[in-house]
Design an enzyme around this catalytic site. Structure first.
Site, mmCIF file in Angstrom:
data_model
loop_
_atom_site.group_PDB
_atom_site.id
_atom_site.type_symbol
_atom_site.label_atom_id
_atom_site.label_comp_id
_atom_site.label_asym_id
_atom_site.label_seq_id
_atom_site.Cartn_x
_atom_site.Cartn_y
_atom_site.Cartn_z
ATOM 1 N N LYS A 219 0.839 -1.201 0.000
ATOM 2 C CA LYS A 219 0.000 0.000 0.000
ATOM 3 C C LYS A 219 0.877 1.256 0.000
ATOM 4 O O LYS A 219 0.690 2.155 -0.785
ATOM 5 C CB LYS A 219 -0.915 -0.031 1.232
ATOM 6 C CG LYS A 219 -1.814 1.157 1.366
ATOM 7 C CD LYS A 219 -2.789 0.981 2.519
ATOM 8 C CE LYS A 219 -3.524 2.296 2.784
ATOM 9 N NZ LYS A 219 -4.485 2.189 3.875
ATOM 10 N N GLU A 225 10.506 -4.520 4.787
ATOM 11 C CA GLU A 225 10.632 -5.932 4.401
ATOM 12 C C GLU A 225 10.306 -6.110 2.914
ATOM 13 O O GLU A 225 11.042 -6.770 2.171
ATOM 14 C CB GLU A 225 9.659 -6.803 5.221
ATOM 15 C CG GLU A 225 9.928 -6.825 6.709
ATOM 16 C CD GLU A 225 9.223 -5.698 7.471
ATOM 17 O OE1 GLU A 225 8.933 -4.645 6.849
ATOM 18 O OE2 GLU A 225 8.982 -5.857 8.675
ATOM 19 N N GLY A 280 -4.970 -1.871 4.986
ATOM 20 C CA GLY A 280 -4.122 -2.978 4.535
ATOM 21 C C GLY A 280 -4.751 -4.342 4.791
ATOM 22 O O GLY A 280 -4.778 -5.215 3.932
ATOM 23 N N ARG A 281 -5.293 -4.523 5.996
ATOM 24 C CA ARG A 281 -5.841 -5.851 6.343
ATOM 25 C C ARG A 281 -7.227 -6.077 5.768
ATOM 26 O O ARG A 281 -7.834 -7.119 5.994
ATOM 27 C CB ARG A 281 -5.811 -6.039 7.865
ATOM 28 C CG ARG A 281 -6.485 -4.938 8.640
ATOM 29 C CD ARG A 281 -6.109 -4.970 10.114
ATOM 30 N NE ARG A 281 -6.593 -3.792 10.827
ATOM 31 C CZ ARG A 281 -5.959 -2.632 10.911
ATOM 32 N NH1 ARG A 281 -4.799 -2.459 10.294
ATOM 33 N NH2 ARG A 281 -6.469 -1.629 11.605
ATOM 34 N N GLU A 366 -5.008 -6.580 14.712
ATOM 35 C CA GLU A 366 -4.483 -5.267 14.313
ATOM 36 C C GLU A 366 -5.613 -4.231 14.337
ATOM 37 O O GLU A 366 -5.362 -3.038 14.435
ATOM 38 C CB GLU A 366 -3.831 -5.352 12.920
ATOM 39 C CG GLU A 366 -2.845 -4.221 12.663
ATOM 40 C CD GLU A 366 -1.969 -4.437 11.430
ATOM 41 O OE1 GLU A 366 -0.791 -4.809 11.578
ATOM 42 O OE2 GLU A 366 -2.476 -4.222 10.308
ATOM 43 N N HIS A 397 -5.550 -33.281 17.812
ATOM 44 C CA HIS A 397 -4.441 -34.116 18.265
ATOM 45 C C HIS A 397 -3.297 -33.275 18.823
ATOM 46 O O HIS A 397 -2.167 -33.745 18.930
ATOM 47 C CB HIS A 397 -3.954 -34.996 17.116
ATOM 48 C CG HIS A 397 -5.050 -35.903 16.637
ATOM 49 N ND1 HIS A 397 -5.288 -37.134 17.202
ATOM 50 C CD2 HIS A 397 -6.018 -35.722 15.710
ATOM 51 C CE1 HIS A 397 -6.337 -37.690 16.614
ATOM 52 N NE2 HIS A 397 -6.800 -36.851 15.704
ATOM 53 N N LYS A 516 9.070 -0.471 14.400
ATOM 54 C CA LYS A 516 9.670 -0.172 13.090
ATOM 55 C C LYS A 516 10.738 0.910 13.228
ATOM 56 O O LYS A 516 11.827 0.807 12.670
ATOM 57 C CB LYS A 516 8.594 0.381 12.131
ATOM 58 C CG LYS A 516 7.713 -0.625 11.467
ATOM 59 C CD LYS A 516 6.920 0.106 10.371
ATOM 60 C CE LYS A 516 5.667 -0.635 9.990
ATOM 61 N NZ LYS A 516 4.789 0.131 9.112
HETATM 62 O O1 F6P Z 1 1.794 -4.136 9.999
HETATM 63 C C1 F6P Z 1 1.545 -2.825 9.620
HETATM 64 C C2 F6P Z 1 1.070 -2.736 8.210
HETATM 65 O O2 F6P Z 1 0.897 -1.376 7.925
HETATM 66 C C3 F6P Z 1 -0.217 -3.507 7.944
HETATM 67 O O3 F6P Z 1 -1.353 -2.849 8.356
HETATM 68 C C4 F6P Z 1 -0.113 -3.688 6.489
HETATM 69 O O4 F6P Z 1 -1.007 -4.660 6.042
HETATM 70 C C5 F6P Z 1 1.338 -4.082 6.339
HETATM 71 O O5 F6P Z 1 2.004 -3.285 7.293
HETATM 72 C C6 F6P Z 1 1.925 -3.887 4.979
HETATM 73 O O6 F6P Z 1 1.906 -2.550 4.586
HETATM 74 P P1 F6P Z 1 2.158 -2.144 3.083
HETATM 75 O O7 F6P Z 1 1.094 -2.752 2.240
HETATM 76 O O8 F6P Z 1 2.112 -0.650 3.066
HETATM 77 O O9 F6P Z 1 3.513 -2.668 2.659
#
Ligand code: F6P
Length: 552
Positions: A219, A225, A280-281, A366, A397, A516
């Site tokens: 987003k 990462e 995002g979620r 979240e 199990h 972060k």
């Molecule tokens: O974990 C924080 C967050 O902002 C989530 O809400 C989101 O889904 C994820 O990081 C990834 O963010 P992006 O799509 O901006 O890389």
């Protein structure tokens, strides 16, 4: 007014929903219900299933195995009314900026608004651009699926790698797994989320750059990462293709941040857009679902959207007492806030839904893992539960021992689909269904000492099951795109309703920021040649220890 009553009223005023007078009634009611066994409730009412179950399209919810009676639901519904669930619901659907800490609308419902009713944000109907992106995704996917879109050497695409994390990974990954029977036979989708070099290496070493398409999903297009992994993938690709011009055939982007996409070197013509009013979620319905569309095709994706839309319409229009997301949410509040339950288990009896617990962990925790309410007050009541789970049959199990005979109250959702995608293996499916049914019965009924003696010949306390453990049974006719869309939207709205009752902004996630920021500072310190300083003694020492032992 007596001073204590005034103090109580001030508290009611200032601390939101969980201090309403109805909550005192719920507390008193809980004290009565706490000693009642669900066995007695079933014995007293042969129509309990009919009264405490709901059907919406292909989704059946049986909530009769909960520690509730009519009065419980009446009081919980009163709580929902007093918290103005209906008003907040309308504000969301109308595009009001209910994510107030980020001043954003919350409109994942617009992404699957198959009625095409105008949805206005900042004076603009967002539906034309929503529909345009869905159309572009379908057309692009069709080119890749049909083999018209080829790699730089003229080969067809065989592998798609979605590079993303959090909502830009868990949603598409969960749906990709769930809809496996609908996948294109040539296309395999990989999900690269972890910045751990091992995940990157394991993913790339199986792939051929000539036939691989990377979908960089972020987003913000700023997540450390994802951007690190995307750059590594780019270098890996360029090491073989040797020319930047070939990137256009192998890298596409999904983002709200056009400038960052261009800066990365992706052709804006290969960018699929979404908007800041998609959390995002809650984004799998947006262009973040591109890897789903590539796998199952545009038509199936639209069926997924239609399923979610059907649940949206139900949520928006059904009366609160017949409203599936509202009922699920209220049951969660009942256990969380009145029984002290700390967690909620998600137990799918379906191999294809094995990623649903992880998906819902993010969606729920979240969203509602917050301790400051909409008015800026620190809450003094529990909010978001710990959501966890695994496929039920495997869980039996592993951890079900604790569900049956442990000391904690853990409400659980049992989920199954009735028509298997493996009709030649009906015997397997029957075993799944039998276990699904048996577990909810055992959790509810338990087994008394007398029954234990009668069944085993021994009066062993170790073989007694207390029972009275609540569960919901969610039954889908088949795990097809439409039903899956309904299921996911059901949970999204459940989370929404709980957020309203707990008076939270469910759509921000400030809690992920501090870590972060610290990580980027510590990354620099790991590369420095002076001892770490400015942290606590533990963190300083650990940085130095890690630097000594992990740096080349
Ligand atoms: O974990 C924080 C967050 O902002 C989530 O809400 C989101 O889904 C994820 O990081 C990834 O963010 P992006 O799509 O901006 O890389």
């Amino acid at each position: 007014m007596a001073p204590s009553a005034r103090a109580q009223a001030q508290q009611d005023e200032s601390h939101g929903s969980l201090h309403r007078p109805v909550c005192r009634q719920l507390k008193a009611h809980q004290a009565q219900i706490a000693g009642v066994h669900m066995r007695e409730l079933f014995a007293a009412d042969p129509r309990r299933f009919e009264r405490f179950s709901l059907q919406v399209g292909e989704v059946l919810l049986d909530y009769s195995k909960n520690r509730i009676i009519d009065e419980t639901m009446r009081l919980l519904l009163q709580l929902a009314q007093e918290a103005d669930v209906a008003g907040w619901r309308e504000r969301m659907f109308a595009g009001e900026k209910i994510n107030h800490t980020e001043n954003r609308a919350v409109l994942h419902v617009a992404l699957r608004n198959r009625s095409n009713r105008p949805v206005i944000v900042d004076g603009e109907d967002v539906m034309p651009k929503v529909n345009a992106v869905i159309g572009r995704m379908g057309a692009f996917a069709e080119q890749v699926r049909s083999g018209v879109w080829r790699g730089y050497t003229g080969e067809r695409i065989t592998d798609v790698v979605n590079i993303g994390i959090g909502g830009s990974d868990l949603g598409p990954q969960m749906v990709y797994q769930a809809l496996k029977p609908y996948r294109h036979p040539r296309l395999k989708v990989h999900f690269l989320s972890n910045v751990d070099g091992a995940h990157v290496k394991e993913t790339l070493e199986t792939l051929n750059p000539e036939t691989t398409l990377f979908v960089v999903s972020s987003k913000t297009f700023a997540t450390q990462e994802t951007m690190t992994n995307a750059h590594t993938a780019r270098e890996w690709f360029l090491a073989q293709s040797q020319a930047e011009k070939h990137i256009a055939k192998h890298f596409v982007a999904v983002s709200t941040n056009r400038d960052a996409v261009v800066a990365f070197g992706i052709d804006p013509g290969n960018m699929f857009e979404f908007w800041d009013w998609v959390g995002g979620r809650y984004s799998l319905w947006s262009a973040i679902g591109l890897s789903i569309v590539l796998a199952v095709g545009g038509e199936r994706f639209v069926e997924l959207l239609e399923g979610a839309h059907e649940m949206d319409e139900h949520f928006r229009h059904a009366p609160l007492d017949r409203n599936m997301p509202v009922v699920l949410a209220l049951l969660g509040v009942w256990y969380n806030n009145f029984f002290g339950a700390e967690s909620h288990a998600i137990l799918p009896y379906d191999h294809y839904l094995r990623s649903l617990p992880a998906y819902l962990e993010q969606a729920d925790m979240e969203s509602n893992g917050k301790s400051v309410d909409r008015d800026g007050h620190v809450v003094d009541y529990p909010t978001g539960q710990i959501v966890w789970g695994a496929t039920g049959i495997n869980g039996q199990h592993a951890f079900y021992q604790l569900l049956h005979q442990g000391t904690r109250l853990i409400p659980a959702d049992f989920i199954i689909s009735l028509a298997p995608h493996t009709p030649d293996m009906q015997a397997h499916h029957d075993i799944l269904i039998a276990n699904f049914l048996a577990q909810t019965e055992a959790l509810m009924r338990g087994r008394t000492l007398e029954e234990t003696r009668a069944q085993t010949g021994q009066a062993s306390p170790y073989q007694v099951f207390e029972g009275n453990h609540p569960s919901n049974a969610i039954v889908l006719t088949q795990l097809a795109p439409h039903a899956l869309g309904m299921l996911v939207a059901l949970y999204e709205h459940k989370i929404f309703v709980q957020g309203v009752i707990w008076n939270l902004d469910s759509y921000d996630q400030w809690g992920v920021e501090l870590g972060k920021q610290l990580a980027s500072r510590i990354l620099t310190e790991l590369h420095a040649d002076v001892p770490a300083g400015g942290h606590d003694a533990s963190t300083n020492a650990l940085i130095d220890y890690c630097r000594r032992l992990s740096q080349p």
